[in-house]
Design a protein around this motif. Structure first.
Motif, short mmCIF file in Angstrom:
data_model
loop_
_atom_site.label_atom_id
_atom_site.label_comp_id
_atom_site.label_asym_id
_atom_site.label_seq_id
_atom_site.Cartn_x
_atom_site.Cartn_y
_atom_site.Cartn_z
N MET A 191 -15.13 -1.00 2.17
CA MET A 191 -14.29 0.08 1.75
C MET A 191 -13.86 -0.33 -0.04
SD MET A 191 -11.83 1.14 4.45
CE MET A 191 -12.14 2.73 5.23
N ALA A 192 -14.54 0.36 -0.73
CA ALA A 192 -14.19 0.23 -2.20
C ALA A 192 -12.65 0.19 -2.47
CB ALA A 192 -14.90 0.94 -3.06
N GLU A 193 -12.18 1.05 -1.80
CA GLU A 193 -10.62 1.46 -2.21
C GLU A 193 -9.75 0.54 -1.81
OE1 GLU A 193 -7.11 4.90 -1.79
OE2 GLU A 193 -8.92 4.94 -0.53
N MET A 194 -10.09 -0.24 -0.61
CA MET A 194 -9.35 -1.44 0.02
C MET A 194 -9.55 -2.63 -0.95
SD MET A 194 -7.45 -0.78 2.77
CE MET A 194 -7.20 -2.15 3.71
N ASP A 195 -10.70 -2.95 -1.50
CA ASP A 195 -10.94 -3.88 -2.29
C ASP A 195 -10.19 -3.73 -3.63
OD1 ASP A 195 -12.39 -5.29 -0.56
OD2 ASP A 195 -14.44 -4.11 -1.33
N ASP A 196 -10.03 -2.52 -4.17
CA ASP A 196 -9.33 -2.26 -5.28
C ASP A 196 -7.89 -2.57 -5.05
OD1 ASP A 196 -11.69 -1.74 -6.52
OD2 ASP A 196 -11.41 0.48 -6.18
N LEU A 197 -7.17 -2.06 -4.03
CA LEU A 197 -6.16 -2.32 -3.64
C LEU A 197 -5.68 -3.73 -3.58
CD1 LEU A 197 -5.21 0.71 -1.31
CD2 LEU A 197 -4.38 0.29 -3.67
N ARG A 198 -6.40 -4.39 -2.63
CA ARG A 198 -6.25 -5.76 -2.44
C ARG A 198 -6.35 -6.74 -3.89
NH1 ARG A 198 -9.43 -5.53 2.46
NH2 ARG A 198 -7.76 -5.82 4.10
N GLY A 199 -6.86 -6.32 -4.79
CA GLY A 199 -6.93 -6.90 -6.28
C GLY A 199 -5.46 -6.73 -6.99
N LEU A 200 -4.68 -5.87 -6.78
CA LEU A 200 -3.46 -5.60 -7.36
C LEU A 200 -2.60 -6.83 -6.80
CD1 LEU A 200 -3.04 -1.86 -6.64
CD2 LEU A 200 -3.92 -2.98 -8.71
N SER A 201 -1.72 -7.02 -7.85
CA SER A 201 -0.61 -7.96 -7.62
C SER A 201 0.57 -7.27 -6.80
CB SER A 201 -0.09 -8.39 -8.76
OG SER A 201 0.55 -7.36 -9.57
N ASP A 202 1.44 -8.01 -6.27
CA ASP A 202 2.39 -7.29 -5.30
C ASP A 202 3.28 -6.35 -6.20
OD1 ASP A 202 1.69 -8.82 -3.15
OD2 ASP A 202 3.25 -10.43 -3.37
N PRO A 203 3.65 -6.61 -7.25
CA PRO A 203 4.57 -5.45 -8.12
C PRO A 203 3.82 -4.19 -8.34
CG PRO A 203 4.79 -7.59 -9.13
CD PRO A 203 3.92 -7.88 -7.92
N ASP A 204 2.52 -4.45 -8.71
CA ASP A 204 1.51 -3.47 -9.00
C ASP A 204 1.41 -2.61 -7.43
OD1 ASP A 204 1.33 -4.09 -11.75
OD2 ASP A 204 -0.54 -5.14 -11.23
N LEU A 205 1.19 -3.38 -6.77
CA LEU A 205 0.98 -2.68 -5.13
C LEU A 205 2.15 -1.92 -4.88
CD1 LEU A 205 -1.09 -2.43 -3.17
CD2 LEU A 205 -0.04 -4.36 -1.81
N ALA A 206 3.54 -2.47 -5.22
CA ALA A 206 4.47 -1.48 -4.98
C ALA A 206 4.64 -0.30 -5.85
CB ALA A 206 5.82 -2.62 -5.42
N ASP A 207 4.41 -0.51 -6.97
CA ASP A 207 4.11 0.53 -8.09
C ASP A 207 3.23 1.73 -7.61
OD1 ASP A 207 6.10 -0.38 -9.64
OD2 ASP A 207 4.59 -1.22 -11.07
N GLU A 208 2.12 1.35 -6.92
CA GLU A 208 1.05 2.10 -6.39
C GLU A 208 1.30 2.80 -5.25
OE1 GLU A 208 -2.17 4.24 -6.44
OE2 GLU A 208 -1.81 2.61 -8.08
N LEU A 209 2.22 2.37 -4.23
CA LEU A 209 3.04 2.62 -3.09
C LEU A 209 3.87 3.85 -3.69
CD1 LEU A 209 3.37 2.96 -0.03
CD2 LEU A 209 5.16 1.26 -0.48
N GLU A 210 4.92 3.60 -4.54
CA GLU A 210 5.72 4.58 -5.11
C GLU A 210 5.13 5.72 -5.66
OE1 GLU A 210 9.39 4.88 -8.53
OE2 GLU A 210 8.82 2.93 -7.72
N ASN A 211 4.02 5.62 -6.35
CA ASN A 211 3.13 6.61 -7.14
C ASN A 211 2.47 7.32 -6.01
OD1 ASN A 211 3.98 5.97 -9.53
ND2 ASN A 211 2.10 4.69 -9.96
N SER A 212 1.74 7.09 -4.96
CA SER A 212 1.44 7.53 -3.99
C SER A 212 2.23 8.48 -3.02
CB SER A 212 0.55 6.60 -3.11
OG SER A 212 -0.41 5.91 -3.69
N GLN A 213 3.53 7.70 -2.65
CA GLN A 213 4.43 8.75 -1.94
C GLN A 213 5.01 9.92 -2.79
OE1 GLN A 213 7.21 5.35 -1.16
NE2 GLN A 213 6.44 5.32 0.90
N ARG A 214 5.29 9.73 -4.33
CA ARG A 214 5.47 10.87 -4.96
C ARG A 214 4.51 11.99 -5.05
NH1 ARG A 214 6.88 8.09 -9.39
NH2 ARG A 214 9.32 7.96 -8.68
N ALA A 215 3.15 11.58 -5.05
CA ALA A 215 2.29 12.42 -5.12
C ALA A 215 1.87 13.23 -3.69
CB ALA A 215 0.56 11.74 -5.33
N LEU A 216 2.14 12.59 -2.27
CA LEU A 216 2.33 13.20 -1.15
C LEU A 216 3.48 14.08 -1.16
CD1 LEU A 216 1.39 13.40 1.67
CD2 LEU A 216 2.91 11.38 2.38
#
Length: 68
Positions: A1-26
């Motif tokens: 899964m390319a998306e999982m690899d991309d997400l695993r490459g993010l740092s913890d703060p970047d991952l938290a930002d991505e979570l917030e953005n994804s929740q807002r998009a949802l």
């Protein structure tokens, strides 16, 4: 899964930002669905799965720190 690899490459703060953005998009997708303005019916499912993947990676990191 390319998306999982991309997400695993993010740092913890970047991952938290991505979570917030994804929740807002949802939330925006849900509003658009409620007002009959959503053209892609699978977009909500994709967003929910992305959020679940982010939570999974965050939990994996938490467990990895606990075992050290």
């Amino acid at each position: 899964m390319a998306e999982m690899d991309d997400l695993r490459g993010l740092s913890d703060p970047d991952l938290a930002d991505e979570l917030e953005n994804s929740q807002r998009a949802l939330m925006n997708l849900r509003f658009r669905s409620a007002t009959m303005q959503l053209s892609d019916a699978h977009a909500i499912r994709k967003a929910r799965r992305r959020i679940a993947r982010i939570y999974t990676i965050m939990r994996e990191r938490e467990l990895a720190l606990a075992t050290q």
